[in-house]
Design a protein around this motif. Sequence first.
Motif, PDB file in Angstrom:
ATOM      1  N   ALA B 212       0.966  -1.170  -0.102  1.00 52.51           N
ATOM      2  CA  ALA B 212      -0.085   0.098  -0.005  1.00 52.51           C
ATOM      3  C   ALA B 212       0.951   1.376  -0.055  1.00 52.51           C
ATOM      4  O   ALA B 212       0.577   2.238  -0.714  1.00 52.51           O
ATOM      5  CB  ALA B 212      -0.963  -0.123   1.201  1.00 52.51           C
ATOM      6  N   HIS B 213       2.025   1.331   0.880  1.00 50.77           N
ATOM      7  CA  HIS B 213       2.686   2.423   0.885  1.00 50.77           C
ATOM      8  C   HIS B 213       3.812   2.665   0.251  1.00 50.77           C
ATOM      9  O   HIS B 213       4.190   3.733  -0.361  1.00 50.77           O
ATOM     10  CB  HIS B 213       3.131   2.598   2.345  1.00 50.77           C
ATOM     11  CG  HIS B 213       2.024   2.642   3.291  1.00 50.77           C
ATOM     12  ND1 HIS B 213       1.985   1.751   4.347  1.00 50.77           N
ATOM     13  CD2 HIS B 213       1.173   3.542   3.459  1.00 50.77           C
ATOM     14  CE1 HIS B 213       0.693   2.072   4.969  1.00 50.77           C
ATOM     15  NE2 HIS B 213       0.352   3.156   4.433  1.00 50.77           N
ATOM     16  N   PRO B 232      -1.921   0.675  -5.828  1.00 55.07           N
ATOM     17  CA  PRO B 232      -2.283   0.012  -4.769  1.00 55.07           C
ATOM     18  C   PRO B 232      -3.552   0.375  -4.020  1.00 55.07           C
ATOM     19  O   PRO B 232      -4.332  -0.370  -3.775  1.00 55.07           O
ATOM     20  CB  PRO B 232      -1.380   0.549  -3.757  1.00 55.07           C
ATOM     21  CG  PRO B 232      -0.063   1.057  -4.615  1.00 55.07           C
ATOM     22  CD  PRO B 232      -0.648   1.519  -5.898  1.00 55.07           C
ATOM     23  N   ASP B 233      -4.177   1.564  -4.158  1.00 53.04           N
ATOM     24  CA  ASP B 233      -5.366   1.959  -3.656  1.00 53.04           C
ATOM     25  C   ASP B 233      -6.513   1.367  -4.042  1.00 53.04           C
ATOM     26  O   ASP B 233      -7.439   0.785  -3.557  1.00 53.04           O
ATOM     27  CB  ASP B 233      -5.409   3.707  -3.604  1.00 53.04           C
ATOM     28  CG  ASP B 233      -6.777   4.099  -3.096  1.00 53.04           C
ATOM     29  OD1 ASP B 233      -6.820   3.673  -1.845  1.00 53.04           O
ATOM     30  OD2 ASP B 233      -7.512   4.763  -3.382  1.00 53.04           O
ATOM     31  N   ARG B 234      -6.494   1.208  -5.483  1.00 51.47           N
ATOM     32  CA  ARG B 234      -7.495   0.585  -6.094  1.00 51.47           C
ATOM     33  C   ARG B 234      -7.565  -1.010  -6.149  1.00 51.47           C
ATOM     34  O   ARG B 234      -8.685  -1.568  -6.014  1.00 51.47           O
ATOM     35  CB  ARG B 234      -7.493   0.848  -7.836  1.00 51.47           C
ATOM     36  CG  ARG B 234      -8.701   1.889  -7.929  1.00 51.47           C
ATOM     37  CD  ARG B 234      -8.811   2.309  -9.242  1.00 51.47           C
ATOM     38  NE  ARG B 234      -7.867   3.506  -9.570  1.00 51.47           N
ATOM     39  CZ  ARG B 234      -7.518   3.973 -10.870  1.00 51.47           C
ATOM     40  NH1 ARG B 234      -7.849   3.275 -11.677  1.00 51.47           N
ATOM     41  NH2 ARG B 234      -6.818   4.935 -10.982  1.00 51.47           N
ATOM     42  N   LEU B 236      -6.185  -2.470  -3.246  1.00 48.76           N
ATOM     43  CA  LEU B 236      -6.196  -2.860  -1.804  1.00 48.76           C
ATOM     44  C   LEU B 236      -7.461  -2.338  -0.946  1.00 48.76           C
ATOM     45  O   LEU B 236      -7.715  -2.958  -0.280  1.00 48.76           O
ATOM     46  CB  LEU B 236      -4.940  -2.478  -1.304  1.00 48.76           C
ATOM     47  CG  LEU B 236      -3.579  -3.188  -1.713  1.00 48.76           C
ATOM     48  CD1 LEU B 236      -2.338  -2.460  -1.015  1.00 48.76           C
ATOM     49  CD2 LEU B 236      -3.512  -4.677  -1.523  1.00 48.76           C
ATOM     50  N   HIS B 237      -7.839  -1.272  -1.664  1.00 46.81           N
ATOM     51  CA  HIS B 237      -8.893  -0.554  -1.001  1.00 46.81           C
ATOM     52  C   HIS B 237     -10.363  -0.331  -1.653  1.00 46.81           C
ATOM     53  O   HIS B 237     -11.224  -0.526  -1.173  1.00 46.81           O
ATOM     54  CB  HIS B 237      -8.650   0.911  -0.310  1.00 46.81           C
ATOM     55  CG  HIS B 237      -7.351   0.920   0.601  1.00 46.81           C
ATOM     56  ND1 HIS B 237      -6.320   1.665   0.354  1.00 46.81           N
ATOM     57  CD2 HIS B 237      -7.043   0.232   1.672  1.00 46.81           C
ATOM     58  CE1 HIS B 237      -5.277   1.426   1.281  1.00 46.81           C
ATOM     59  NE2 HIS B 237      -5.867   0.455   2.052  1.00 46.81           N
ATOM     60  N   HIS B 238     -10.304  -0.680  -2.885  1.00 50.74           N
ATOM     61  CA  HIS B 238     -11.392  -0.632  -3.691  1.00 50.74           C
ATOM     62  C   HIS B 238     -11.512  -1.511  -4.956  1.00 50.74           C
ATOM     63  O   HIS B 238     -11.674  -1.113  -6.024  1.00 50.74           O
ATOM     64  CB  HIS B 238     -11.632   0.956  -4.333  1.00 50.74           C
ATOM     65  CG  HIS B 238     -11.745   2.180  -3.216  1.00 50.74           C
ATOM     66  ND1 HIS B 238     -10.679   2.789  -3.203  1.00 50.74           N
ATOM     67  CD2 HIS B 238     -12.388   2.473  -2.365  1.00 50.74           C
ATOM     68  CE1 HIS B 238     -10.540   3.717  -2.158  1.00 50.74           C
ATOM     69  NE2 HIS B 238     -11.856   3.686  -1.639  1.00 50.74           N
TER      70      HIS B 238
END
Lengths: 215, 257
Positions: B212-213, B232-234, B236-238
């Motif tokens: 993620a980071h 990563p955001d898409r 891992l989170h969405h």
Amino acid sequence: MFSIPVFLESFWPLFWAARYTVLISVLGIALGLVIGTLICAARLSPYRWLHRFAALWVSFLRGVPLLVQLLVFYYALPVIGLDVPALAAAVITVGVCASAYISEIWRGAIAALPKGQAEAAVAIGMTPRDVWARIILPQAFTLSLPALVNELILLVKASSLVSVVGILEITRASQAQAATTFRPLEVYIAAACCYLLLNLCLAALGRYLEHRTAV
Amino acid sequence: MLAASSVEIRKVNKHFGPFHALKDVDLVIEPGKVNCLIGPSGSGKSTLLRCINFLEEYDSGEIRIDGQLIGYEAPGKKMSGRRLREMRRSIGMVFQQFNLWPHMTARENVAEGLIRVRGMSKSEAHERAAEALTKVGLADRMTNHPARLSGGQQQRVAIARAIAMEPRLMLFDEPTSALDPELVGEVLNVMKTLAGEGMTMVVVTHEMGFAAHVADKVAFMEKGELVSVDIPDRILHHPEDARIQSFLRTYHERNNF
């Protein structure tokens, strides 16, 4: 009655005869190491006929008693016109026989190494030669040391068999002495002590080497 | 700034006997970027990574490092060992089990490749090895054998061994999976530093925080297929794909207590 002076007296000729025991064992293991390494390399090679030859070599030499190998070798050579001195015949037979065991010791040690050891070297771009010389063999040697020392000790004892081709090593010398002095008990116990002394030294050498190569 | 490689993976397939381990995998990794490969075990992440430096031979498709096909001269025709070794020189690899050579000290582990592969003199190689070990924070452990180092220290030596060769691409195969939890951080920190220097990195990992980071892109694999690759955001989170959602649910369940 067991006579201490006779026992002590009988050591001197045996010590003198021990030079053959040592000579045959040391040359035998040296020859065995060279041939055994080649046989092991053949066994691990990708060429099928080399692999088969090595497998055959090992199973034949492990399957026939050393005593029989000695007799066959010693009496077969003159038949094909080769006049080999008894000592050379003994060293060759002992070495060849040891090579079968040593190649299996190597093979086991190499197989015991984690695959990642070679992979790390390959990934860095090392040549196959360097991978073997720098990474695999040094570790395989350390791993196989106890088994190699074991083999050497077995060889010292097996060298008593070469008495059948007339070499005056410890066993043969003690037989000769027992026959002339009529004191077999003292003489054979002295012979036993000689072997024991030799092998205790070898075991100590083995422990020293293991300690030195330990990581 | 280090010179950094690009990697292009096109339609790569790999079989282990009847098992289809990689199925038409496509992935492009831009120079200087960090790509994380995530997914359940057995999904083909490590196999794909090992194909990039041809430790694992892929059956069909192409993998190009800076435009150069690796492993094959042309489709179906294997590359010579010499040529393959030349290409591997600029690719560093770090393994899950560290794979340090136990009969050498930390410094000798790092110097070995410099001497054998780069042809450096022993003193030059040892000097370079000392620099690399200092960089990973092990200046005081140079004469230790691997057995006398913690797992985290061993993995940092392994990283030093790879970066001392000045690679343009680094491959990490689950570098923290064999470590005790308290030792994971020190290894990830070293990897973050490398990422910050602009090294192209491909990292197979279960460390979602790192992905993620630090990652520029995260690729999700399952059953030999590359399901999705995105920022990563898409991933891992969405995540939109149900397979990714299910994988992350399992991951969060296991890490919640």
